[in-house]
Design a protein around this motif. Structure first.
Motif, PDB file in Angstrom:
ATOM      1  N   HIS A 139      58.508  93.705  67.253  1.00  0.00           N
ATOM      2  CA  HIS A 139      59.705  94.269  66.644  1.00  0.00           C
ATOM      3  C   HIS A 139      60.885  93.345  66.899  1.00  0.00           C
ATOM      4  N   ILE A 140      61.902  93.477  66.091  1.00  0.00           N
ATOM      5  CA  ILE A 140      63.125  92.697  66.268  1.00  0.00           C
ATOM      6  C   ILE A 140      64.310  93.551  65.853  1.00  0.00           C
ATOM      7  N   SER A 141      65.378  93.450  66.612  1.00  0.00           N
ATOM      8  CA  SER A 141      66.592  94.171  66.267  1.00  0.00           C
ATOM      9  C   SER A 141      67.281  93.486  65.100  1.00  0.00           C
ATOM     10  N   ARG A 142      68.198  94.181  64.477  1.00  0.00           N
ATOM     11  CA  ARG A 142      68.885  93.607  63.328  1.00  0.00           C
ATOM     12  C   ARG A 142      69.605  92.318  63.698  1.00  0.00           C
ATOM     13  N   SER A 143      70.192  92.296  64.882  1.00  0.00           N
ATOM     14  CA  SER A 143      70.929  91.112  65.325  1.00  0.00           C
ATOM     15  C   SER A 143      69.996  89.967  65.687  1.00  0.00           C
ATOM     16  N   GLY A 144      68.727  90.298  65.924  1.00  0.00           N
ATOM     17  CA  GLY A 144      67.767  89.264  66.274  1.00  0.00           C
ATOM     18  C   GLY A 144      67.692  88.945  67.747  1.00  0.00           C
ATOM     19  N   ASP A 145      68.521  89.605  68.562  1.00  0.00           N
ATOM     20  CA  ASP A 145      68.549  89.235  69.977  1.00  0.00           C
ATOM     21  C   ASP A 145      67.641  90.096  70.842  1.00  0.00           C
ATOM     22  N   ILE A 146      67.022  91.088  70.270  1.00  0.00           N
ATOM     23  CA  ILE A 146      66.094  91.938  71.022  1.00  0.00           C
ATOM     24  C   ILE A 146      64.754  91.945  70.297  1.00  0.00           C
ATOM     25  N   THR A 147      63.721  91.560  71.029  1.00  0.00           N
ATOM     26  CA  THR A 147      62.371  91.553  70.472  1.00  0.00           C
ATOM     27  C   THR A 147      61.392  92.143  71.486  1.00  0.00           C
ATOM     28  N   SER A 148      60.272  92.569  71.002  1.00  0.00           N
ATOM     29  CA  SER A 148      59.193  92.988  71.882  1.00  0.00           C
ATOM     30  C   SER A 148      57.875  92.722  71.168  1.00  0.00           C
ATOM     31  N   TYR A 149      56.799  92.643  71.955  1.00  0.00           N
ATOM     32  CA  TYR A 149      55.494  92.289  71.410  1.00  0.00           C
ATOM     33  C   TYR A 149      54.402  93.176  71.988  1.00  0.00           C
ATOM     34  N   GLY A 150      53.359  93.331  71.205  1.00  0.00           N
ATOM     35  CA  GLY A 150      52.185  94.004  71.717  1.00  0.00           C
ATOM     36  C   GLY A 150      51.481  93.108  72.719  1.00  0.00           C
ATOM     37  N   ASP A 151      50.782  93.695  73.659  1.00  0.00           N
ATOM     38  CA  ASP A 151      50.150  92.919  74.728  1.00  0.00           C
ATOM     39  C   ASP A 151      49.161  91.894  74.183  1.00  0.00           C
ATOM     40  N   SER A 152      48.485  92.214  73.112  1.00  0.00           N
ATOM     41  CA  SER A 152      47.442  91.321  72.608  1.00  0.00           C
ATOM     42  C   SER A 152      47.991  90.075  71.912  1.00  0.00           C
ATOM     43  N   VAL A 153      49.281  90.060  71.609  1.00  0.00           N
ATOM     44  CA  VAL A 153      49.846  88.904  70.898  1.00  0.00           C
ATOM     45  C   VAL A 153      50.920  88.179  71.700  1.00  0.00           C
ATOM     46  N   LYS A 154      51.274  88.710  72.847  1.00  0.00           N
ATOM     47  CA  LYS A 154      52.313  88.077  73.666  1.00  0.00           C
ATOM     48  C   LYS A 154      51.952  86.639  73.978  1.00  0.00           C
ATOM     49  N   GLY A 155      52.933  85.770  73.816  1.00  0.00           N
ATOM     50  CA  GLY A 155      52.727  84.364  74.102  1.00  0.00           C
ATOM     51  C   GLY A 155      52.135  83.582  72.940  1.00  0.00           C
ATOM     52  N   ARG A 156      51.656  84.280  71.913  1.00  0.00           N
ATOM     53  CA  ARG A 156      51.080  83.591  70.757  1.00  0.00           C
ATOM     54  C   ARG A 156      51.884  83.835  69.478  1.00  0.00           C
ATOM     55  N   PHE A 157      52.485  84.999  69.375  1.00  0.00           N
ATOM     56  CA  PHE A 157      53.240  85.366  68.174  1.00  0.00           C
ATOM     57  C   PHE A 157      54.733  85.359  68.501  1.00  0.00           C
ATOM     58  N   THR A 158      55.529  85.011  67.494  1.00  0.00           N
ATOM     59  CA  THR A 158      56.978  85.032  67.625  1.00  0.00           C
ATOM     60  C   THR A 158      57.581  85.694  66.394  1.00  0.00           C
ATOM     61  N   VAL A 159      58.480  86.633  66.623  1.00  0.00           N
ATOM     62  CA  VAL A 159      59.168  87.298  65.516  1.00  0.00           C
ATOM     63  C   VAL A 159      60.617  86.835  65.493  1.00  0.00           C
ATOM     64  N   TYR A 160      61.123  86.564  64.309  1.00  0.00           N
ATOM     65  CA  TYR A 160      62.515  86.177  64.160  1.00  0.00           C
ATOM     66  C   TYR A 160      62.972  86.576  62.769  1.00  0.00           C
ATOM     67  N   ASN A 161      64.280  86.576  62.574  1.00  0.00           N
ATOM     68  CA  ASN A 161      64.792  86.976  61.272  1.00  0.00           C
ATOM     69  C   ASN A 161      65.865  86.010  60.790  1.00  0.00           C
ATOM     70  N   ALA A 162      66.043  86.019  59.501  1.00  0.00           N
ATOM     71  CA  ALA A 162      67.067  85.206  58.858  1.00  0.00           C
ATOM     72  C   ALA A 162      67.544  85.995  57.649  1.00  0.00           C
ATOM     73  N   LYS A 163      68.797  86.415  57.695  1.00  0.00           N
ATOM     74  CA  LYS A 163      69.358  87.266  56.642  1.00  0.00           C
ATOM     75  C   LYS A 163      68.487  88.496  56.487  1.00  0.00           C
ATOM     76  N   ASP A 164      67.928  88.746  55.335  1.00  0.00           N
ATOM     77  CA  ASP A 164      67.150  89.959  55.090  1.00  0.00           C
ATOM     78  C   ASP A 164      65.652  89.706  55.089  1.00  0.00           C
ATOM     79  N   THR A 165      65.227  88.676  55.780  1.00  0.00           N
ATOM     80  CA  THR A 165      63.807  88.382  55.877  1.00  0.00           C
ATOM     81  C   THR A 165      63.400  88.303  57.347  1.00  0.00           C
TER      82      THR A 165
END
Length: 124
Positions: free
Chosen positions: A49-75
């Protein structure tokens, strides 16, 4: 409000893939956006998950360290590295309007809007 997920495909174990989720409509009302996945015969699983501002994220245990979530405008993007066969699933993006607790971001029922899903297949 519409969420359009894309970027899925067939890759080999160890490869990388980037998913995108383009939001349109009343996107200013989104508080958080999330990624979930569902493999055949399994329950839906929280990925990130990612907050609207992009400064708060969290990950499921099975993907931590491998997946990264980020946002840019409305994507919102999900960068997936070191993919494993067990990452094979249909990936869905979701959005929520209004406040949400830290624990609730991992619950699919917390989200108001869902995209159509994009399929990721990782071969061994």
């Amino acid at each position: 409000v519409q969420l359009q997920a894309s970027g899925g495909g067939l890759v080999q174990a160890g490869d990388s893939l980037r998913l995108s989720c383009a939001a349109s409509g009343r996107t200013f009302s989104f508080a958080v956006m999330g990624w979930f996945r569902q493999a055949p015969g399994k329950e839906r699983e929280f990925v990130a998950h990612i907050s609207r501002s992009g400064d708060i994220t969290s990950y499921g245990d099975s993907v931590k360290g491998r997946f990264t979530v980020y946002n840019a405008k409305d994507t919102v993007y999900l960068e997936m590295n070191s993919l494993k066969p067990e990452d094979t699933a249909v990936y869905y993006c979701a959005a929520r309007t209004g406040g949400i607790s830290v624990s609730a971001v991992k619950m699919g029922s917390s989200y108001n809007y869902w995209g159509q899903g994009t399929e990721v297949t990782v071969s061994s």
